[in-house]
Design a protein around this motif. Structure first.
Motif, PDB file in Angstrom:
ATOM      1  N   ALA A   1       0.719  -1.146  -0.130  1.00 26.70           N
ATOM      2  CA  ALA A   1      -0.040   0.011  -0.146  1.00 26.70           C
ATOM      3  C   ALA A   1       0.842   1.179   0.085  1.00 26.70           C
ATOM      4  O   ALA A   1       1.744   1.316   0.788  1.00 26.70           O
ATOM      5  CB  ALA A   1      -0.800   0.111   1.299  1.00 26.70           C
ATOM      6  N   LEU A   2       0.683   2.032  -0.942  1.00 24.91           N
ATOM      7  CA  LEU A   2       1.297   3.417  -1.182  1.00 24.91           C
ATOM      8  C   LEU A   2       0.262   4.403  -1.077  1.00 24.91           C
ATOM      9  O   LEU A   2      -0.609   4.397  -1.549  1.00 24.91           O
ATOM     10  CB  LEU A   2       2.269   3.492  -2.420  1.00 24.91           C
ATOM     11  N   GLN A   3       0.935   5.548  -0.371  1.00 21.35           N
ATOM     12  CA  GLN A   3       0.009   6.967  -0.522  1.00 21.35           C
ATOM     13  C   GLN A   3       0.530   7.739  -1.167  1.00 21.35           C
ATOM     14  O   GLN A   3       1.637   8.060  -1.124  1.00 21.35           O
ATOM     15  CB  GLN A   3      -0.283   7.220   1.149  1.00 21.35           C
ATOM     16  N   ILE A   4      -0.140   8.598  -2.091  1.00 16.83           N
ATOM     17  CA  ILE A   4       0.592   9.459  -2.854  1.00 16.83           C
ATOM     18  C   ILE A   4      -0.314  10.698  -2.556  1.00 16.83           C
ATOM     19  O   ILE A   4      -1.405  10.851  -2.431  1.00 16.83           O
ATOM     20  CB  ILE A   4       0.314   9.074  -4.568  1.00 16.83           C
ATOM     21  N   GLU A   5       0.697  11.635  -2.500  1.00 19.34           N
ATOM     22  CA  GLU A   5      -0.118  13.211  -1.994  1.00 19.34           C
ATOM     23  C   GLU A   5       0.361  14.020  -3.297  1.00 19.34           C
ATOM     24  O   GLU A   5       1.791  14.194  -3.627  1.00 19.34           O
ATOM     25  CB  GLU A   5       0.621  13.550  -0.745  1.00 19.34           C
ATOM     26  N   ILE A   6      -0.536  14.830  -3.845  1.00 17.40           N
ATOM     27  CA  ILE A   6      -0.163  15.441  -5.146  1.00 17.40           C
ATOM     28  C   ILE A   6      -0.528  16.999  -4.677  1.00 17.40           C
ATOM     29  O   ILE A   6      -1.332  17.283  -3.820  1.00 17.40           O
ATOM     30  CB  ILE A   6      -1.306  15.505  -6.206  1.00 17.40           C
ATOM     31  N   ASN A   7       0.610  17.733  -4.688  1.00 14.62           N
ATOM     32  CA  ASN A   7       0.538  19.186  -4.561  1.00 14.62           C
ATOM     33  C   ASN A   7      -0.624  19.952  -5.196  1.00 14.62           C
ATOM     34  O   ASN A   7      -0.679  19.907  -6.506  1.00 14.62           O
ATOM     35  CB  ASN A   7       1.914  19.919  -4.754  1.00 14.62           C
ATOM     36  N   ARG A   8      -1.522  20.517  -4.445  1.00 14.08           N
ATOM     37  CA  ARG A   8      -2.672  21.064  -5.230  1.00 14.08           C
ATOM     38  C   ARG A   8      -2.443  22.341  -6.253  1.00 14.08           C
ATOM     39  O   ARG A   8      -3.086  22.421  -7.262  1.00 14.08           O
ATOM     40  CB  ARG A   8      -3.911  21.531  -4.071  1.00 14.08           C
ATOM     41  N   SER A   9      -1.491  23.103  -5.652  1.00 13.42           N
ATOM     42  CA  SER A   9      -1.292  24.091  -6.567  1.00 13.42           C
ATOM     43  C   SER A   9      -0.774  23.697  -8.160  1.00 13.42           C
ATOM     44  O   SER A   9      -0.646  24.748  -8.901  1.00 13.42           O
ATOM     45  CB  SER A   9       0.054  24.891  -5.915  1.00 13.42           C
ATOM     46  N   LEU A  10      -0.603  22.568  -8.185  1.00 13.42           N
ATOM     47  CA  LEU A  10      -0.099  22.041  -9.558  1.00 13.42           C
ATOM     48  C   LEU A  10      -1.305  21.963 -10.682  1.00 13.42           C
ATOM     49  O   LEU A  10      -1.368  22.380 -11.650  1.00 13.42           O
ATOM     50  CB  LEU A  10       0.554  20.519  -9.657  1.00 13.42           C
ATOM     51  N   TYR A  11      -2.649  21.915 -10.077  1.00 18.86           N
ATOM     52  CA  TYR A  11      -3.728  21.728 -10.944  1.00 18.86           C
ATOM     53  C   TYR A  11      -5.105  22.580 -10.456  1.00 18.86           C
ATOM     54  O   TYR A  11      -6.094  22.392 -11.290  1.00 18.86           O
ATOM     55  CB  TYR A  11      -3.768  20.201 -10.984  1.00 18.86           C
ATOM     56  N   VAL A  12      -4.914  23.017  -9.309  1.00 23.74           N
ATOM     57  CA  VAL A  12      -6.164  23.973  -8.834  1.00 23.74           C
ATOM     58  C   VAL A  12      -5.832  25.069  -8.210  1.00 23.74           C
ATOM     59  O   VAL A  12      -4.893  25.303  -7.698  1.00 23.74           O
ATOM     60  CB  VAL A  12      -6.991  22.960  -7.789  1.00 23.74           C
ATOM     61  N   ASP A  13      -6.912  26.157  -8.494  1.00 21.33           N
ATOM     62  CA  ASP A  13      -6.661  27.409  -7.669  1.00 21.33           C
ATOM     63  C   ASP A  13      -7.117  27.182  -6.226  1.00 21.33           C
ATOM     64  O   ASP A  13      -8.304  26.912  -6.266  1.00 21.33           O
ATOM     65  CB  ASP A  13      -7.567  28.359  -8.542  1.00 21.33           C
ATOM     66  N   GLU A  14      -6.346  27.367  -5.342  1.00 22.11           N
ATOM     67  CA  GLU A  14      -6.897  27.016  -4.016  1.00 22.11           C
ATOM     68  C   GLU A  14      -7.782  28.022  -3.524  1.00 22.11           C
ATOM     69  O   GLU A  14      -8.049  27.725  -2.204  1.00 22.11           O
ATOM     70  CB  GLU A  14      -5.509  26.596  -3.115  1.00 22.11           C
ATOM     71  N   VAL A  15      -7.948  29.172  -4.069  1.00 21.61           N
ATOM     72  CA  VAL A  15      -8.823  30.298  -3.577  1.00 21.61           C
ATOM     73  C   VAL A  15     -10.224  29.753  -3.940  1.00 21.61           C
ATOM     74  O   VAL A  15     -11.275  29.557  -3.216  1.00 21.61           O
ATOM     75  CB  VAL A  15      -8.265  31.470  -3.824  1.00 21.61           C
TER      76      VAL A  15
END
Length: 293
Positions: free
Chosen positions: A241-255
């Protein structure tokens, strides 16, 4: 945010044929908010959505075409978090006594992020008032237990069919994530519970794939994997089991939570990652580091 009175709690997107020993899981990308939950909350609109792993289900949407099932939650993490023990509950949130088997002392409960979360990101309190204890127990019965039953079935099926299996637990992380000692923010973090939930070879390969695509990728810090990774990863039995965390700033406007123009490029990168991981595992399917001995 979708608000409809009835919906499927989760979906299993099955491939036409299950041809690779992978199961993909997106437990925090749900964005259908039950009206009764919204009525209980002091938060509305984008505020209540701050704890979502935004669009992660879409980022991994190629799982089926590559030959693996994808399990995804439709309910939001703010309503119930399946990446916790079933009864990590904060007694301060409820009217009445919690059952004796509830884990009220975990660090996640202390931080407001138990099975029934008290806060969303930025420490915003979700509820306007205390909830009945029975409501928490009902959510566990109606949502948590069926979700994990479905995940267990997928993992068991994969293990029987291929002799081993790889669970990829898919998440996103805030764009302002900081890693001690690092000079830059990571784009991806691969968690293997410090080598206890998956073989080191597998997690190193995951990091290497992203690095070769030009991303900054690291292992385990600060996210080594949650309950799902820890609970289902059994490398000695051929279950990784691997967990993968993706930096949201790569693909979504966090505001605004709108997808960025680069969203399709990130989808393509993750699809390439999934394909390369499948190719790697296929080459070493007989290796005791991956398969059950």
């Amino acid at each position: 945010m979708d608000e409809i009175p009835a919906y499927e709690l989760f979906e299993i997107r099955e491939p036409a044929s299950h041809t690779i020993p992978f199961v993909y899981n997106s437990p925090h990308s749900g964005r259908i908010y039950p009206p009764e939950f919204i009525a209980q909350s002091r938060l509305q609109g984008i505020s209540i959505r701050r704890s979502e792993d935004h669009y992660v289900d879409e980022l991994f949407s190629a799982a089926g075409a590559l030959g693996a099932p994808l399990l995804l939650a439709n309910f939001p993490r703010a309503y119930l978090d399946v990446n916790r023990e079933p009864y990590e509950l904060d007694p301060r949130m409820f009217d009445g006594l919690l059952p004796s088997y509830a884990n009220i002392n975990s660090l996640r409960v202390a931080g407001g992020l138990g099975t029934i979360p008290r806060i969303v990101a930025e420490n915003m309190e979700i509820y306007a008032r205390r909830l009945p204890v029975q409501e928490a127990l009902d959510r566990v019965e109606a949502v948590y237990k069926p979700y994990h039953a479905a995940l267990r079935r997928l993992i068991a099926r994969t293990h029987v069919q291929f002799g081993f299996g790889v669970l990829i637990d898919c998440h996103s992380m805030p764009g302002n994530i900081r890693v001690a000692g690092a000079t830059s923010r990571p784009d991806f973090i691969i968690g293997d519970r410090y080598g206890t939930s998956a073989s080191a070879e597998l997690s190193r390969m995951a990091v290497s794939i992203f690095e070769e695509m030009g991303f900054a990728a690291i292992r385990n810090k600060p996210y080594a994997g949650g309950f799902i990774t820890e609970h289902y990863g059994r490398p000695s039995r051929g279950l990784h089991a691997l967990q993968i965390e993706i930096n949201r700033s790569l693909y979504v406007d966090e505001v605004t939570l709108e997808r960025r123009a680069d969203f399709p490029l990130v989808v393509a990168a993750i699809t390439s990652f999934m394909r390369q991981m499948a190719d790697y595992v296929a080459k070493f399917a007989g290796d005791t580091a991956l398969a059950a001995e």
